[in-house]
Design an enzyme around this catalytic site. Structure first.
Site, PDB file in Angstrom:
ATOM      1  N   PHE A 157      51.510 -11.928 -60.371  1.00  0.00           N
ATOM      2  CA  PHE A 157      51.700 -11.774 -61.675  1.00  0.00           C
ATOM      3  C   PHE A 157      53.059 -11.066 -61.796  1.00  0.00           C
ATOM      4  O   PHE A 157      53.261 -10.136 -61.407  1.00  0.00           O
ATOM      5  CB  PHE A 157      50.812 -11.209 -62.558  1.00  0.00           C
ATOM      6  CG  PHE A 157      51.004 -11.377 -64.001  1.00  0.00           C
ATOM      7  CD1 PHE A 157      50.747 -12.761 -64.397  1.00  0.00           C
ATOM      8  CD2 PHE A 157      51.318 -10.348 -64.840  1.00  0.00           C
ATOM      9  CE1 PHE A 157      51.218 -13.074 -65.828  1.00  0.00           C
ATOM     10  CE2 PHE A 157      51.454 -10.632 -66.233  1.00  0.00           C
ATOM     11  CZ  PHE A 157      51.320 -11.865 -66.698  1.00  0.00           C
TER      12      PHE A 157
ATOM     13  N   ASP B  31      45.082  -5.122 -59.118  1.00  0.00           N
ATOM     14  CA  ASP B  31      45.136  -5.682 -60.570  1.00  0.00           C
ATOM     15  C   ASP B  31      43.839  -6.280 -60.904  1.00  0.00           C
ATOM     16  O   ASP B  31      43.787  -7.463 -60.145  1.00  0.00           O
ATOM     17  CB  ASP B  31      46.591  -6.355 -60.690  1.00  0.00           C
ATOM     18  CG  ASP B  31      46.670  -6.701 -62.031  1.00  0.00           C
ATOM     19  OD1 ASP B  31      45.714  -6.659 -62.993  1.00  0.00           O
ATOM     20  OD2 ASP B  31      47.909  -7.062 -62.678  1.00  0.00           O
TER      21      ASP B  31
ATOM     22  N   TYR C  62      42.519  -7.135 -72.941  1.00  0.00           N
ATOM     23  CA  TYR C  62      42.597  -8.235 -74.073  1.00  0.00           C
ATOM     24  C   TYR C  62      42.073  -9.634 -73.677  1.00  0.00           C
ATOM     25  O   TYR C  62      42.033 -10.454 -74.399  1.00  0.00           O
ATOM     26  CB  TYR C  62      43.702  -8.293 -75.126  1.00  0.00           C
ATOM     27  CG  TYR C  62      45.095  -8.494 -73.870  1.00  0.00           C
ATOM     28  CD1 TYR C  62      45.397  -9.765 -73.433  1.00  0.00           C
ATOM     29  CD2 TYR C  62      45.889  -7.447 -73.722  1.00  0.00           C
ATOM     30  CE1 TYR C  62      46.609  -9.925 -72.793  1.00  0.00           C
ATOM     31  CE2 TYR C  62      46.856  -7.728 -72.960  1.00  0.00           C
ATOM     32  CZ  TYR C  62      47.194  -8.816 -72.587  1.00  0.00           C
ATOM     33  OH  TYR C  62      48.446  -9.018 -71.680  1.00  0.00           O
ATOM     34  N   LYS C  63      41.883  -9.663 -72.288  1.00  0.00           N
ATOM     35  CA  LYS C  63      41.337 -10.995 -71.625  1.00  0.00           C
ATOM     36  C   LYS C  63      39.736 -11.107 -71.780  1.00  0.00           C
ATOM     37  O   LYS C  63      39.227 -11.181 -72.915  1.00  0.00           O
ATOM     38  CB  LYS C  63      41.955 -10.971 -70.414  1.00  0.00           C
ATOM     39  CG  LYS C  63      43.451 -11.244 -70.120  1.00  0.00           C
ATOM     40  CD  LYS C  63      43.582 -11.241 -68.717  1.00  0.00           C
ATOM     41  CE  LYS C  63      45.372 -10.948 -68.635  1.00  0.00           C
ATOM     42  NZ  LYS C  63      46.126 -11.991 -69.301  1.00  0.00           N
TER      43      LYS C  63
ATOM     44  N   ARG D 216      45.734 -24.575 -67.477  1.00  0.00           N
ATOM     45  CA  ARG D 216      44.741 -23.641 -67.202  1.00  0.00           C
ATOM     46  C   ARG D 216      43.603 -23.393 -68.000  1.00  0.00           C
ATOM     47  O   ARG D 216      43.807 -23.442 -69.277  1.00  0.00           O
ATOM     48  CB  ARG D 216      45.379 -22.133 -66.845  1.00  0.00           C
ATOM     49  CG  ARG D 216      44.599 -21.164 -66.226  1.00  0.00           C
ATOM     50  CD  ARG D 216      45.298 -20.067 -65.934  1.00  0.00           C
ATOM     51  NE  ARG D 216      45.758 -19.378 -67.343  1.00  0.00           N
ATOM     52  CZ  ARG D 216      46.328 -17.901 -67.610  1.00  0.00           C
ATOM     53  NH1 ARG D 216      46.312 -17.283 -66.417  1.00  0.00           N
ATOM     54  NH2 ARG D 216      46.424 -17.708 -68.611  1.00  0.00           N
TER      55      ARG D 216
END
Length: 410
Positions: A125, A195, A220-221, A369
């Site tokens: 990422f 991560d 927040y995911k 996705r």
């Protein structure tokens, strides 16, 4: 041939079916983007009203003590700890993933100053690589090197300082074997920083069992903490007193209200706090984490696996010949909780789906996705999503020019 009746039977037998009521989701919408922004927990609405009207509006600054605002970073961290297989005092909520990466990279690298290599993989990422790149400009002799994931373990050696990896790949969903990779890094004398942004709240994690030393994760995911929710960081107990933050703030001081010029680190994980905690977003995250109450992560993972299998099977059954190429591993042990497809017009297909109220997301250059969040997705949601996808593909509606227009956020 999978039938709608079979899918509805799966919903009827789902042990997590009642969890959907914990979330405020629009009727008719199939939300497959919880791996990017989690749904709104119903409890968060009332909690935020209470925080704004009573704790901030009436009690004002007294709330730092009377409502224990000051203890929220540790308290919420302790609630995240069971989701990642850590001790309560090994997790704290603070800042963003990017900032926490910087804190841990710079602190960990200082433990082995004669080891120059910060190792990662290309395609990690991008914030991870950006932060790592910046850290190498500040830490003497540290350099960033990336090698393909299949060569990472062989690349570890006596010059490796720190291994920086994302546990579940943000695009493909590929998952590292945390225990094996961490052990291999330890054998070489290196620390590992994981991560967990696409893992926590979706994939069962056992950081203590797997020997993990350092980690960061997103709020927040899958944790449903709200847009821009604070992140968390994990430092294994045995490392906490050895690490000295470079990014030092008053909340990480041993006595923040002594107002001394000299920095004295707080004991344990608290030294990784910096500025004043953002209370509205932090307490929204607490509501998100509490939405996992009573949920066994192995049960959640079993449902995630079944949702993936159903999605993949229905695409094969109903979308053959339309150029969708699954790039996510079929082996559940080698993936996270989203499924991704490569297509030359992935962006346009994604936009057409969003208009049809099936929300996934696009990842450049050519991947669409779909997040499979077990707390609020049902099996019939997958059936509905594929129904709408089939219509878009067979009608060619995605070819309409408006679906090719890109906003600032894709």
């Amino acid at each position: 041939m999978i039938t709608l009746e079979q899918v509805r039977a799966l919903d009827a037998a789902d042990p997590l079916r009642a969890c959907r009521e914990r979330f405020a989701l629009p009727e008719g919408l199939v939300y497959l983007d919880g791996n990017s922004l989690g749904a709104l927990p119903r409890a968060a609405v009332e909690r935020q009203r209470q925080v704004v009207e009573r704790e901030w509006g009436r009690d004002l600054i007294r709330s730092w003590n009377s409502h224990d605002w000051i203890g929220a970073p540790q308290r919420v961290g302790a609630k995240i700890a069971p989701l990642i297989g850590a001790k309560p005092h090994e997790v704290i909520v603070a800042d963003s993933v990017s900032v926490n990466l910087f804190k841990l990279i710079t602190a960990a690298a200082a433990l082995s100053p004669k080891r120059p290599l910060l190792l990662s993989e290309p395609g990690n990422f991008h914030t991870d690589l950006h932060v790592a790149s910046g850290a190498t400009e500040l830490v003497p002799n540290l350099r960033l090197e990336t090698v393909e994931r299949g060569r990472i373990e062989e690349a570890l050696g006596p010059d490796t300082n720190l291994l920086l990896l994302t546990h579940v790949h943000y695009k493909t969903g590929e998952r590292f074997d945390m225990a094996r990779v961490t052990a291999r890094a330890k054998d070489s004398g290196a620390l590992t920083l994981w991560d967990l942004s696409h893992s926590v709240g979706a994939v069962p994690l056992q950081l203590n069992r797997d020997g993990a030393e350092l980690a960061v994760g997103c709020g927040y995911k899958y944790l449903n903490g709200g847009p821009g929710a604070p992140a968390f960081l994990y430092v294994a107990e045995h490392l906490q007193e050895r690490l000295m933050p470079v990014l030092r703030g008053w909340m990480g001081h041993a006595a923040p209200f002594a107002f001394t010029d000299e920095y004295v680190p707080a004991p344990g994980i608290a030294r990784f706090l910096a500025g004043t905690p953002p209370m509205l977003s932090l307490l929204a995250l607490e509501s998100g984490v509490e939405s996992f109450e009573g949920v066994d992560m192995e049960t959640a993972w079993a449902k995630s696996t079944a949702l993936f299998d159903l999605f993949a099977a229905l695409v094969e059954q109903r979308c053959a010949g339309h150029g969708l190429d699954c790039v996510s591993p079929r082996d559940p042990g080698a993936r996270g909780s989203h499924i991704s497809y490569r297509h030359p017009h992935a962006f346009e297909i994604c936009q057409a789906l969003i208009e049809a109220e099936v929300i996934g997301d696009f990842r450049a250059p050519d991947v669409v996705r779909f997040g499979l969040t077990p707390l609020y997705l049902g099996y019939e949601d997958i059936w509905t999503a594929i129904d709408r996808l089939v219509d878009i593909l067979e009608s060619g509606r995605w070819r309409e020019p408006r679906f090719a227009v890109r906003g600032k956020v894709t």
